[in-house]
Design an enzyme around this catalytic site. Sequence first.
Site, PDB file in Angstrom:
ATOM      1  N   CYS A   2       0.837  -1.201   0.000  1.00 40.50           N
ATOM      2  CA  CYS A   2       0.000   0.000   0.000  1.00 40.50           C
ATOM      3  C   CYS A   2       0.868   1.246   0.000  1.00 40.50           C
ATOM      4  O   CYS A   2       2.018   1.210   0.403  1.00 40.50           O
ATOM      5  CB  CYS A   2      -0.856   0.070   1.250  1.00 40.50           C
ATOM      6  SG  CYS A   2      -1.869  -1.355   1.488  1.00 40.50           S
ATOM      7  N   ARG A  27       3.253   0.005  -6.044  1.00 40.87           N
ATOM      8  CA  ARG A  27       3.398  -0.812  -4.846  1.00 40.87           C
ATOM      9  C   ARG A  27       2.153  -1.647  -4.519  1.00 40.87           C
ATOM     10  O   ARG A  27       2.241  -2.620  -3.786  1.00 40.87           O
ATOM     11  CB  ARG A  27       3.682   0.082  -3.639  1.00 40.87           C
ATOM     12  CG  ARG A  27       5.008   0.776  -3.702  1.00 40.87           C
ATOM     13  CD  ARG A  27       5.049   1.854  -2.650  1.00 40.87           C
ATOM     14  NE  ARG A  27       4.847   1.284  -1.327  1.00 40.87           N
ATOM     15  CZ  ARG A  27       5.834   0.920  -0.539  1.00 40.87           C
ATOM     16  NH1 ARG A  27       7.061   1.049  -0.917  1.00 40.87           N
ATOM     17  NH2 ARG A  27       5.583   0.424   0.650  1.00 40.87           N
ATOM     18  N   TRP A  75      -3.628  -2.425  -1.110  1.00 38.54           N
ATOM     19  CA  TRP A  75      -3.453  -3.806  -1.560  1.00 38.54           C
ATOM     20  C   TRP A  75      -4.003  -4.639  -0.410  1.00 38.54           C
ATOM     21  O   TRP A  75      -3.378  -4.759   0.637  1.00 38.54           O
ATOM     22  CB  TRP A  75      -1.975  -4.091  -1.825  1.00 38.54           C
ATOM     23  CG  TRP A  75      -1.711  -5.416  -2.434  1.00 38.54           C
ATOM     24  CD1 TRP A  75      -1.805  -5.765  -3.749  1.00 38.54           C
ATOM     25  CD2 TRP A  75      -1.278  -6.598  -1.746  1.00 38.54           C
ATOM     26  NE1 TRP A  75      -1.453  -7.082  -3.924  1.00 38.54           N
ATOM     27  CE2 TRP A  75      -1.131  -7.617  -2.718  1.00 38.54           C
ATOM     28  CE3 TRP A  75      -0.992  -6.902  -0.412  1.00 38.54           C
ATOM     29  CZ2 TRP A  75      -0.726  -8.902  -2.408  1.00 38.54           C
ATOM     30  CZ3 TRP A  75      -0.587  -8.192  -0.101  1.00 38.54           C
ATOM     31  CH2 TRP A  75      -0.459  -9.178  -1.092  1.00 38.54           C
ATOM     32  N   ASN A 100      -0.848   1.442   6.359  1.00 38.44           N
ATOM     33  CA  ASN A 100      -0.130   0.355   5.697  1.00 38.44           C
ATOM     34  C   ASN A 100       0.235  -0.665   6.757  1.00 38.44           C
ATOM     35  O   ASN A 100       0.712  -0.286   7.828  1.00 38.44           O
ATOM     36  CB  ASN A 100       1.188   0.853   5.091  1.00 38.44           C
ATOM     37  CG  ASN A 100       0.979   1.613   3.808  1.00 38.44           C
ATOM     38  OD1 ASN A 100      -0.143   1.727   3.342  1.00 38.44           O
ATOM     39  ND2 ASN A 100       2.061   2.137   3.258  1.00 38.44           N
ATOM     40  N   GLY A 101       0.055  -1.949   6.457  1.00 42.93           N
ATOM     41  CA  GLY A 101       0.451  -2.989   7.406  1.00 42.93           C
ATOM     42  C   GLY A 101      -0.724  -3.832   7.848  1.00 42.93           C
ATOM     43  O   GLY A 101      -1.781  -3.850   7.202  1.00 42.93           O
ATOM     44  N   GLU A 484      14.330 -18.037 -12.494  1.00 43.33           N
ATOM     45  CA  GLU A 484      13.982 -16.624 -12.572  1.00 43.33           C
ATOM     46  C   GLU A 484      13.245 -16.331 -13.881  1.00 43.33           C
ATOM     47  O   GLU A 484      12.284 -15.563 -13.907  1.00 43.33           O
ATOM     48  CB  GLU A 484      15.267 -15.781 -12.421  1.00 43.33           C
ATOM     49  CG  GLU A 484      15.100 -14.291 -12.584  1.00 43.33           C
ATOM     50  CD  GLU A 484      14.116 -13.648 -11.616  1.00 43.33           C
ATOM     51  OE1 GLU A 484      13.672 -14.279 -10.641  1.00 43.33           O
ATOM     52  OE2 GLU A 484      13.753 -12.489 -11.874  1.00 43.33           O
ATOM     53  N   LYS A 488       9.481 -14.833 -14.095  1.00 39.91           N
ATOM     54  CA  LYS A 488       9.166 -13.606 -14.840  1.00 39.91           C
ATOM     55  C   LYS A 488       7.991 -13.847 -15.784  1.00 39.91           C
ATOM     56  O   LYS A 488       7.078 -13.048 -15.877  1.00 39.91           O
ATOM     57  CB  LYS A 488      10.418 -13.206 -15.620  1.00 39.91           C
ATOM     58  CG  LYS A 488      10.817 -11.820 -15.678  1.00 39.91           C
ATOM     59  CD  LYS A 488      11.311 -11.106 -14.454  1.00 39.91           C
ATOM     60  CE  LYS A 488      10.919 -11.593 -13.107  1.00 39.91           C
ATOM     61  NZ  LYS A 488      11.397 -10.889 -11.984  1.00 39.91           N
ATOM     62  N   GLU A 491       4.750 -14.181 -13.830  1.00 44.01           N
ATOM     63  CA  GLU A 491       4.328 -12.921 -13.201  1.00 44.01           C
ATOM     64  C   GLU A 491       3.620 -11.991 -14.179  1.00 44.01           C
ATOM     65  O   GLU A 491       2.599 -11.411 -13.844  1.00 44.01           O
ATOM     66  CB  GLU A 491       5.554 -12.161 -12.656  1.00 44.01           C
ATOM     67  CG  GLU A 491       6.077 -12.684 -11.359  1.00 44.01           C
ATOM     68  CD  GLU A 491       7.315 -11.907 -10.889  1.00 44.01           C
ATOM     69  OE1 GLU A 491       7.407 -11.622  -9.700  1.00 44.01           O
ATOM     70  OE2 GLU A 491       8.197 -11.601 -11.718  1.00 44.01           O
ATOM     71  N   HIS A 507      13.193 -37.407 -15.296  1.00 45.82           N
ATOM     72  CA  HIS A 507      12.631 -37.994 -14.068  1.00 45.82           C
ATOM     73  C   HIS A 507      11.188 -37.556 -13.849  1.00 45.82           C
ATOM     74  O   HIS A 507      10.679 -37.664 -12.737  1.00 45.82           O
ATOM     75  CB  HIS A 507      13.495 -37.616 -12.865  1.00 45.82           C
ATOM     76  CG  HIS A 507      14.866 -38.185 -12.925  1.00 45.82           C
ATOM     77  ND1 HIS A 507      15.128 -39.525 -12.817  1.00 45.82           N
ATOM     78  CD2 HIS A 507      16.069 -37.588 -13.143  1.00 45.82           C
ATOM     79  CE1 HIS A 507      16.427 -39.746 -12.934  1.00 45.82           C
ATOM     80  NE2 HIS A 507      17.018 -38.570 -13.146  1.00 45.82           N
ATOM     81  N   LYS A 606       4.665  -4.616  -5.241  1.00 39.08           N
ATOM     82  CA  LYS A 606       6.116  -4.473  -5.348  1.00 39.08           C
ATOM     83  C   LYS A 606       6.852  -4.944  -4.100  1.00 39.08           C
ATOM     84  O   LYS A 606       7.392  -6.015  -4.064  1.00 39.08           O
ATOM     85  CB  LYS A 606       6.448  -3.022  -5.685  1.00 39.08           C
ATOM     86  CG  LYS A 606       7.910  -2.771  -5.959  1.00 39.08           C
ATOM     87  CD  LYS A 606       8.366  -3.428  -7.245  1.00 39.08           C
ATOM     88  CE  LYS A 606       9.860  -3.382  -7.417  1.00 39.08           C
ATOM     89  NZ  LYS A 606      10.307  -4.271  -8.484  1.00 39.08           N
TER      90      LYS A 606
HETATM   91  N1  HGA Z   1      -4.450  -4.221   6.321  1.00 41.90           N
HETATM   92  C1  HGA Z   1      -4.847  -3.084   5.539  1.00 41.90           C
HETATM   93  C2  HGA Z   1      -3.663  -2.486   4.807  1.00 41.90           C
HETATM   94  C3  HGA Z   1      -3.041  -3.475   3.863  1.00 41.90           C
HETATM   95  C4  HGA Z   1      -1.625  -3.176   3.432  1.00 41.90           C
HETATM   96  O1  HGA Z   1      -0.828  -2.491   4.067  1.00 41.90           O
HETATM   97  N2  HGA Z   1      -1.193  -3.783   2.310  1.00 41.90           N
HETATM   98  O2  HGA Z   1       0.113  -3.617   1.884  1.00 41.90           O
HETATM   99  C5  HGA Z   1      -5.978  -3.422   4.579  1.00 41.90           C
HETATM  100  O3  HGA Z   1      -6.212  -4.596   4.260  1.00 41.90           O
HETATM  101  O4  HGA Z   1      -6.641  -2.501   4.136  1.00 41.90           O
END
Ligand code: HGA
Length: 611
Positions: A2, A27, A75, A100-101, A484, A488, A491, A507, A606
């Site tokens: 985020c 990100r 995210w 964030n978190g 790798e 790629k 992804e 194998h 990211k």
């Molecule tokens: N937990 C929060 C923020 C998510 C986050 O930091 N993502 O990188 C949420 O789910 O909104």
Amino acid sequence: MCGIVGAVAERNISAILLEGLKRLEYRGYDSAGIAVLDAAGQLQRLRRSGKVAELESAQRTAELTGRLGIAHTRWATHGAPCERNAHPHFSGDDLAVVHNGIIENHEALRAQLKALGYSFASDTDTEVIVHLLKHKLGEFGDLTVALKSAVKELHGAYGLAVISAKQPDRLLAARSGSPLVIGLGLGENFLASDQLALRQVTDRFMYLEEGDIAEIRRDSVQIWDVDGQPVQRESVQYHEGAEAADKGEYRHFMLKEIHEQPKVVQRTLEGRLGDSQVLVQAFGPQAAELFAKVRNVQIVACGTSYHAGMVARYWLEELAGIPCQVEVASEFRYRKVVVQPDTLFVTISQSGETADTLAALRNAKQLGYLASLAICNVGISSLVRESDLCLLTQAGPEIGVASTKAFTTQLVGLMLLTLALGQVRGTLAAATEADLVAELRRLPTRLGEALAMDATVEKIAEHFAEKHHTLFLGRGAQYPVAMEGALKLKEISYIHAEAYPAGELKHGPLALVDADMPVVTVAPNNELLEKLKSNLQEVRARGGELIVFADGAAEMENGEGTYVVNMPHIHDALAPILYTLPLQLLSYYVAVLRGTDVDQPRNLAKSVTVE
Ligand code: HGA
């Protein structure tokens, strides 16, 4: 993951917040939102699921304006990626938070707050923060005091930005496990989770440290540390790199970053090579003394960085004679590890904020390793700060989610480490080191030659556009390169790709090979070449199409169903770095043909700052 942006100014800051979000979008990007305090003293909020562009077009109609505001790209970790769960979250109509978190005790807090009469409008863990803060505000009256008290009840990781209609003179921030930086302006100040977001408005920054709380006003910044003591954090000024968030002449950041590799590899080498030796001090003043004691190396990393570590294992054992183990951080951190005496603990991460790698480092510190060393692209990151030694990779900001230049510069850093360890421990012959130092100096030119094959690789990509599965093969240190390459392709093109050591083909995976399964191989001219050629015959005999990136001297020829791309000649030890480039280009052009979102592939983000 985020992204957070905040501002307190005398001018309208909505456009600044939105521009900041765009710069952070790489990100994480399942939804975005903004809250500003308008001229009437009311908090106004706009949120949209999807990309920042959705929010931007909504803003064209809504025209939110204000001099104090916060914004976020999300995210999702808790609750679906929809508008209702997008940040900022409100408590009542006068308090807003972006986060964030992850708040690990969110369930318990939610139950307590519900019992106190707060009602929840989202499924996020974040919403407990804003109601808890509201509750504390009722108790203490002052927003800063309330925040100091509220964070004591939060378990987990957070970077927070807070504004209140009741105290419109300030933007508050709190950091624990998720980075935040204050951008210093003239009569205005800013906040973001990454300085990139603020390069449009300032080049002066102040990084918050773990546990810090900041009260940011138009003309002052006050910070308290984890113990609640007032502290001064140093401010730093950047002079270059503001252009990094710009694609320039390239269609995608990924292509730009692939083509930057000769330049950034050159930068990674700068100041680290003597005439015929690696300069051991490049790893820090105490490196020589520490390296002399190293008898084992344990490498821990995630994703692409893990592949860099796997290549380094071949180098460390072959060139420096040091036993080496490599493991993904998410496994290492929960394993009961038996530590060999005198083991150097090495972490690799582009951002230096990768949650699993950081946690692994923190665990390792309790386990009796000799010392820790971070190979990292961000100097002011938690990983670098918390390690005894570090080597910065100098790749510059990497915006494309799929890592390219970060990987090759990590490999260069790991080669420097290998040579330094071999030199200090006396296990590497001086002539071999001198030879490799000379080869490293030539490496940027070789990489440039490999990139000149761009158009050839673009043509080959056409073989993949309609395929659903692919195999990547390599032997020795080229096996992680094949891994790798497969990562790629997965992804960014969403084609299922698997990598195997070429000798493992018979194998099992050979059963999958038919005309619909292209097989990509990296074949430098080394002692494993003849064995590899036999493996390739096994594929052709089953009708599988072969794409081979081979040293010109390997004498491999185009034939029916076999496409050979001749690579510039390179010292075998450095071949993994060179052979990575055509595989990056291949996945790039396949993704372009399939019309996927190259720079922001679905479901990925990211720097993975959550577990
Ligand atoms: N937990 C929060 C923020 C998510 C986050 O930091 N993502 O990188 C949420 O789910 O909104």
